[in-house]
Scaffold this motif. Structure first.
Motif, PDB file in Angstrom:
ATOM      1  N   LEU A   1      23.787  26.978  81.314  1.00 17.66           N
ATOM      2  CA  LEU A   1      23.616  25.675  80.658  1.00 17.66           C
ATOM      3  C   LEU A   1      24.943  25.064  80.208  1.00 17.66           C
ATOM      4  N   GLU A   2      26.038  25.646  80.656  1.00 16.12           N
ATOM      5  CA  GLU A   2      27.351  25.077  80.334  1.00 16.12           C
ATOM      6  C   GLU A   2      27.676  23.957  81.314  1.00 16.12           C
ATOM      7  N   PHE A   3      27.121  22.776  81.078  1.00 23.94           N
ATOM      8  CA  PHE A   3      27.417  21.648  81.961  1.00 23.94           C
ATOM      9  C   PHE A   3      27.273  20.375  81.158  1.00 23.94           C
ATOM     10  N   GLU A   4      27.758  19.291  81.745  1.00 24.89           N
ATOM     11  CA  GLU A   4      27.554  17.988  81.127  1.00 24.89           C
ATOM     12  C   GLU A   4      26.410  17.284  81.851  1.00 24.89           C
ATOM     13  N   LEU A   5      25.434  16.835  81.092  1.00 16.40           N
ATOM     14  CA  LEU A   5      24.312  16.097  81.687  1.00 16.40           C
ATOM     15  C   LEU A   5      24.742  14.651  81.895  1.00 16.40           C
ATOM     16  N   MET A   6      24.649  14.210  83.136  1.00 21.76           N
ATOM     17  CA  MET A   6      25.041  12.821  83.428  1.00 21.76           C
ATOM     18  C   MET A   6      23.945  11.871  82.951  1.00 21.76           C
TER      19      MET A   6
ATOM     20  N   ARG B   1      34.051  21.393  83.400  1.00 20.81           N
ATOM     21  CA  ARG B   1      32.764  22.086  83.546  1.00 20.81           C
ATOM     22  C   ARG B   1      31.918  21.280  84.528  1.00 20.81           C
TER      23      ARG B   1
END
Lengths: 202, 152
Positions: free
Chosen positions: B38-43, B143
């Motif tokens: 879950l280490e991400f940026e949600l666009m 990330r």
């Protein structure tokens, strides 16, 4: 009176407890409990977020962001009983922040929603007849923006966190109760004066 | 006279009737939560262009998603019954590694130096695009960035 037969005014005591139970089960390793929790609370979060005037796409983004925040910060929810308040407060704060940042805000009109609407009528028969719903919508639209927001929030969240609500509505914590009373009174007056409302048969 | 609780119930039902959540919203949330890491940026969905020729065989629609450091424009067109083609364009352009998540598995490709990529023969259903930090690419990502799931 309406045709509503359910005791559930949104997140009633029952959903509160169910949410706590599913959250605890998920924390204990039951992955399916997270599915149930998301399905239980996503509609509630949707309505809370839409109360802040975000368009549908932005509202979806906020709902997604809220769930991600919960899963990422799960350790900050120490007591399962707090999970409902945590998610609803997070969703409202994010919606408020997004709306203030000037992201696409829309004033939804039932007419413009028509194309996107599924057929009216819920599986449990508790939704209002469409005509009655439209009458109510029209009168709510006559209320101040603050009243509209407050009523939508409390229609879907039993015991909202007053501190955050106070910031978001721009009124003192002590004024929320009286404001709620005035908004409901105003709405009651508008409905009482409308024959379409008093004559309705759901 | 209607009491407060009855009135609030009517308000609740009215919003549920006239402004219900999208039917598959919970499914899409769960699709995102299903990501391993879950280490991400949600666009964020930035813009939707209405489908052209919605009923014709050449249906196509374009959506733009934005993250802090890049945007991606995605055009979806039909390539057969229940089959779709996805053309993407990352800006600023860079040879980034791109993944397409579907309920049946993950497809991977690499954008060209202009940031263009494509996936052919994608079955109907939820899909989500993930763009990864890639060594050698001119676009520095710290990330992965992930689009919200969309229904094809």
């Amino acid at each position: 009176m309406t045709s509503a037969t359910s005791d559930d005014t949104g997140v009633g005591a029952a959903s509160w407890e169910v949410a706590a139970r599913e959250f605890a089960a998920w924390r204990a390793g039951d992955r399916a409990a997270l599915d149930r929790l998301v399905r239980l609370l996503t509609p509630v979060l949707w309505h809370l977020v839409r109360a802040y005037g975000l368009d549908r796409e932005s509202a979806e983004d906020v709902v997604q962001t809220t769930w991600l925040a919960l899963v990422r910060n799960v350790d900050s929810v120490r007591d399962p009983q707090a999970v409902l308040r945590w998610t609803t407060t997070t969703a409202r704060r994010e919606a408020w922040r997004t709306a203030r940042a000037g992201k696409r805000v829309d004033v939804a009109e039932p007419q413009t929603l028509d194309a996107a609407l599924p057929p009216v009528g819920g599986p449990d028969g508790t939704v209002l007849a469409e005509r009655t719903a439209r009458t109510l919508w029209r009168h709510i639209a006559e209320l101040s923006e603050r009243c509209q927001r407050l009523l939508r929030v409390i229609a879907f969240e039993d015991r909202p966190d007053y501190a955050s609500l106070s910031t978001e509505l721009g009124i003192a914590v002590g004024s929320i109760g009286p404001t709620r009373g005035r908004c409901l009174e105003k709405l009651r007056g508008l409905l009482a004066a409308d024959p379409e409302w008093s004559d309705r048969r759901d | 006279m209607t009491d407060d609780l009855t009135l609030l119930r009517a308000v609740h039902d009215m919003y549920d009737t006239l402004d219900p959540p999208p039917a598959d919203l919970a499914d899409r949330v769960l699709f995102t939560l299903g990501l391993e890491d879950l280490e991400f940026e949600l666009m964020r969905l930035q813009e939707t262009l209405q489908p052209v020729g919605a009923r014709g065989p050449e249906t196509a629609s374009t959506v733009t998603f934005s993250a802090e450091s890049l945007t991606v424009m995605v055009t979806v067109s039909d390539s057969g019954p229940q089959r779709h083609r996805i053309d993407g364009w990352i800006a600023p352009g860079g040879a980034l590694r791109v993944e397409l998540r579907t309920p049946r598995g993950v497809h991977e490709t690499q954008a060209d130096v202009d940031g263009r990529f494509a996936f052919a023969e994608v079955p109907s259903g939820l899909v989500q695009i993930m763009i990864h930090p890639t060594s050698g690419a001119t676009v520095p990502l710290h990330r992965p960035v992930v689009t919200p799931p969309v229904q094809l």
